[in-house]
Design an enzyme around this catalytic site. Structure first.
Site, PDB file in Angstrom:
ATOM      1  N   ARG A  57       0.849  -1.206   0.000  1.00  0.00           N
ATOM      2  CA  ARG A  57       0.000   0.000   0.000  1.00  0.00           C
ATOM      3  C   ARG A  57       0.879   1.249   0.000  1.00  0.00           C
ATOM      4  O   ARG A  57       0.562   2.246  -0.634  1.00  0.00           O
ATOM      5  CB  ARG A  57      -0.936   0.001   1.214  1.00  0.00           C
ATOM      6  CG  ARG A  57      -1.649   1.334   1.411  1.00  0.00           C
ATOM      7  CD  ARG A  57      -2.930   1.230   2.237  1.00  0.00           C
ATOM      8  NE  ARG A  57      -2.801   0.461   3.434  1.00  0.00           N
ATOM      9  CZ  ARG A  57      -2.231   0.871   4.586  1.00  0.00           C
ATOM     10  NH1 ARG A  57      -1.711   2.085   4.663  1.00  0.00           N
ATOM     11  NH2 ARG A  57      -2.166   0.085   5.626  1.00  0.00           N
TER      12      ARG A  57
ATOM     13  N   TYR B  64     -14.400  17.249 -16.109  1.00  0.00           N
ATOM     14  CA  TYR B  64     -15.001  15.940 -15.877  1.00  0.00           C
ATOM     15  C   TYR B  64     -15.993  16.002 -14.705  1.00  0.00           C
ATOM     16  O   TYR B  64     -15.662  16.481 -13.618  1.00  0.00           O
ATOM     17  CB  TYR B  64     -13.890  14.911 -15.607  1.00  0.00           C
ATOM     18  CG  TYR B  64     -14.417  13.575 -15.191  1.00  0.00           C
ATOM     19  CD1 TYR B  64     -15.342  12.900 -15.987  1.00  0.00           C
ATOM     20  CD2 TYR B  64     -14.023  12.981 -14.004  1.00  0.00           C
ATOM     21  CE1 TYR B  64     -15.853  11.679 -15.591  1.00  0.00           C
ATOM     22  CE2 TYR B  64     -14.529  11.754 -13.611  1.00  0.00           C
ATOM     23  CZ  TYR B  64     -15.450  11.117 -14.412  1.00  0.00           C
ATOM     24  OH  TYR B  64     -15.965   9.910 -14.027  1.00  0.00           O
TER      25      TYR B  64
ATOM     26  N   LYS C 137      -7.072   6.630 -19.339  1.00  0.00           N
ATOM     27  CA  LYS C 137      -7.388   7.118 -20.697  1.00  0.00           C
ATOM     28  C   LYS C 137      -6.193   6.884 -21.626  1.00  0.00           C
ATOM     29  O   LYS C 137      -5.787   5.762 -21.813  1.00  0.00           O
ATOM     30  CB  LYS C 137      -7.790   8.590 -20.625  1.00  0.00           C
ATOM     31  CG  LYS C 137      -8.745   8.926 -19.475  1.00  0.00           C
ATOM     32  CD  LYS C 137     -10.066   8.210 -19.543  1.00  0.00           C
ATOM     33  CE  LYS C 137     -10.948   8.600 -18.358  1.00  0.00           C
ATOM     34  NZ  LYS C 137     -12.061   7.733 -18.133  1.00  0.00           N
TER      35      LYS C 137
ATOM     36  N   ASP D 193      -5.229  19.119 -14.789  1.00  0.00           N
ATOM     37  CA  ASP D 193      -5.570  17.750 -15.173  1.00  0.00           C
ATOM     38  C   ASP D 193      -5.181  17.619 -16.648  1.00  0.00           C
ATOM     39  O   ASP D 193      -5.808  18.213 -17.528  1.00  0.00           O
ATOM     40  CB  ASP D 193      -7.074  17.522 -14.963  1.00  0.00           C
ATOM     41  CG  ASP D 193      -7.497  16.091 -15.305  1.00  0.00           C
ATOM     42  OD1 ASP D 193      -6.829  15.455 -16.141  1.00  0.00           O
ATOM     43  OD2 ASP D 193      -8.513  15.633 -14.760  1.00  0.00           O
TER      44      ASP D 193
HETATM   45  C1  LIG Z   1     -10.291  14.510 -17.530  1.00  0.00           C
HETATM   46  C2  LIG Z   1     -10.566  13.434 -16.519  1.00  0.00           C
HETATM   47  N1  LIG Z   1      -9.988  13.520 -15.317  1.00  0.00           N
HETATM   48  C3  LIG Z   1     -10.205  12.572 -14.378  1.00  0.00           C
HETATM   49  C4  LIG Z   1     -11.045  11.502 -14.611  1.00  0.00           C
HETATM   50  C5  LIG Z   1     -11.247  10.455 -13.560  1.00  0.00           C
HETATM   51  O1  LIG Z   1     -10.441   9.361 -13.846  1.00  0.00           O
HETATM   52  P1  LIG Z   1     -10.757   7.837 -13.441  1.00  0.00           P
HETATM   53  O2  LIG Z   1     -11.971   7.409 -14.198  1.00  0.00           O
HETATM   54  O3  LIG Z   1      -9.495   7.134 -13.828  1.00  0.00           O
HETATM   55  O4  LIG Z   1     -10.977   7.841 -11.972  1.00  0.00           O
HETATM   56  C6  LIG Z   1     -11.657  11.367 -15.849  1.00  0.00           C
HETATM   57  C7  LIG Z   1     -12.553  10.232 -16.123  1.00  0.00           C
HETATM   58  O5  LIG Z   1     -13.273  10.200 -17.106  1.00  0.00           O
HETATM   59  C8  LIG Z   1     -11.420  12.370 -16.829  1.00  0.00           C
HETATM   60  O6  LIG Z   1     -11.994  12.312 -18.042  1.00  0.00           O
END
Ligand SMILES: Cc1ncc(COP(=O)(O)O)c(C=O)c1O
Length: 373
Positions: free
Chosen positions: A46, A98, A195, A170
């Site tokens: 962990r 998101y 992604k 992000d």
């Molecule tokens: C731009 C973006 N950031 C964060 C996330 C969250 O990621 P996760 O689904 O791996 O938790 C997503 C999920 O679609 C996303 O599109």
């Protein structure tokens, strides 16, 4: 500039004991101590795991950062970064991002005394206007999601650094292959590695990169204490994905551009949103990805398209080798309140396509068929 070579050789050359050219998957939950007070550097998975450490080193290198951390999801990564803030702190957050990030901030962290303002960060005058005495950070996506608006990272950094705050970007949509936010002043980069970085729609993972020694221990402790750290097997999958990142991003971009161009000529499409990377300020990005959003003229066409597509899959997510189509209104952005959603442009006429790496002609043919009268 991240090259194909960096992607392939990043973080791991070979295992000195066996000669293995891929990072071994260390499944051990715990690690034997040679003696009291003596450690191999690894104790409990962990907290730290050799396979995860290779990935953490890799994301740090790709983002030009000193420190990398790997999490069980993008949300796990974002949630851990938010542990840097205290009750009473205020964060400015991109309104077009998101929906899960909105849900996390608004639904959970507000309850713990953090304050959030939702702002179109592509308009820096609005960002300035949202600053308060307790503002500690700006959190944004650029291009934004799903409207593909571009925020000037360097200027956003300037605004928040003048107040001794942090800029968190992000970078899921462009990946380090196309954009390195820290080069332009961002303090922390987060990724949903589920992604493009993993790239095959077969793992859920999150990554963080930063160069700040003063909060490095806080983030590492938060990762260990919360336990949202990435499993050894999924660490391996993301490492494997990164090896082909450059190749895949070129194909995603080729397909994204071709699809955007074709959609612009379609009689049932009102407007197309594609961030081609050419118009980003200060050359902050090096190209476009495979993400294309579009407004239909008639909302009634949306459910028909979702039912009729064959090769393109109607599924939430993005950035994998398979093309996916999403209805942001009810899927990725369903958690966002109507007022914010409408102000950011997510309506019942908006569809979002993540172009995979199939042949562009096949993606177009499938969509063409789905758009027929
Ligand atoms: C731009 C973006 N950031 C964060 C996330 C969250 O990621 P996760 O689904 O791996 O938790 C997503 C999920 O679609 C996303 O599109």
């Amino acid at each position: 500039m991240i090259s194909s070579t960096t992607c392939v050789h990043n973080g791991f050359d070979f295992d000195p004991v066996t000669g293995s050219i891929t990072a071994p998957i260390f499944t051990s939950a715990t690690f034997r101590h040679p003696a009291l007070g003596v450690s191999t550097g690894f104790d409990y998975t962990r907290a730290i795991n050799p396979t995860r450490s290779v990935l953490e080193e890799a994301i740090a290198q790709l983002e030009g950062a000193k420190h990398g951390l790997a999490f069980a999801s993008g949300m796990g990564a974002i949630s851990t970064v938010i542990k840097l803030f205290n009750p009473g702190d205020h964060l400015i957050v991109g309104e077009d991002l998101y929906g899960g990030t909105y849900r996390l901030f608004n639904g959970y962290y507000e309850r713990y005394g953090l304050e959030f303002s939702w702002v179109d960060t592509s308009n820096l005058a609005l960002v300035e206007a949202a600053i308060k005495p307790n503002t500690k950070a700006i959190f944004l996506e650029t291009p934004s999601n799903p409207m593909m608006k571009i925020t000037d990272i360097a200027q956003a950094a300037q605004i928040i650094h003048d107040r001794n705050g942090l800029l968190i970007v992000d970078n899921t949509f462009l990946t380090p292959y196309l954009q390195n936010p820290m080069e332009h002043g961002a303090d922390i980069v987060v990724h949903s590695a589920s992604k493009y970085l993993c790239g095959h729609n077969d793992a859920i993972a999150g990554l963080v990169a930063h160069s700040n020694d003063s909060f490095a221990k806080t983030l590492r402790d938060a990762q260990m204490s919360e336990g949202a750290s990435l499993s050894p097997f999924d660490s391996f999958l993301v490492l494997r994905g990164i090896k082909t990142l450059a190749l895949r991003m070129k194909k995603h971009e080729e397909n994204g551009r071709a699809l955007a161009e074709w959609l612009r000529t379609h009689k049932k499409v009102e407007r197309v949103f594609y961030a081609d990377g050419k118009h980003a300020p200060h050359n902050q990005s090096r190209g476009g990805n495979g993400m294309v959003s579009f407004y239909l003229k008639d909302a009634a066409d949306a459910p028909k398209i979702l039912e009729r597509v064959k090769m393109i899959l109607f599924a939430e997510s993005l950035g994998g080798v398979e093309s996916l189509i999403t209805y942001p209104l009810v899927q990725t952005h369903g958690a966002i309140p109507e007022a914010i959603r409408i102000s950011s442009g997510v309506t019942d006429r908006l569809l979002r396509l993540s172009c995979g790496i199939e042949d562009a002609a096949d993606i177009i043919a499938d969509l063409d068929n789905a758009l027929k009268d």
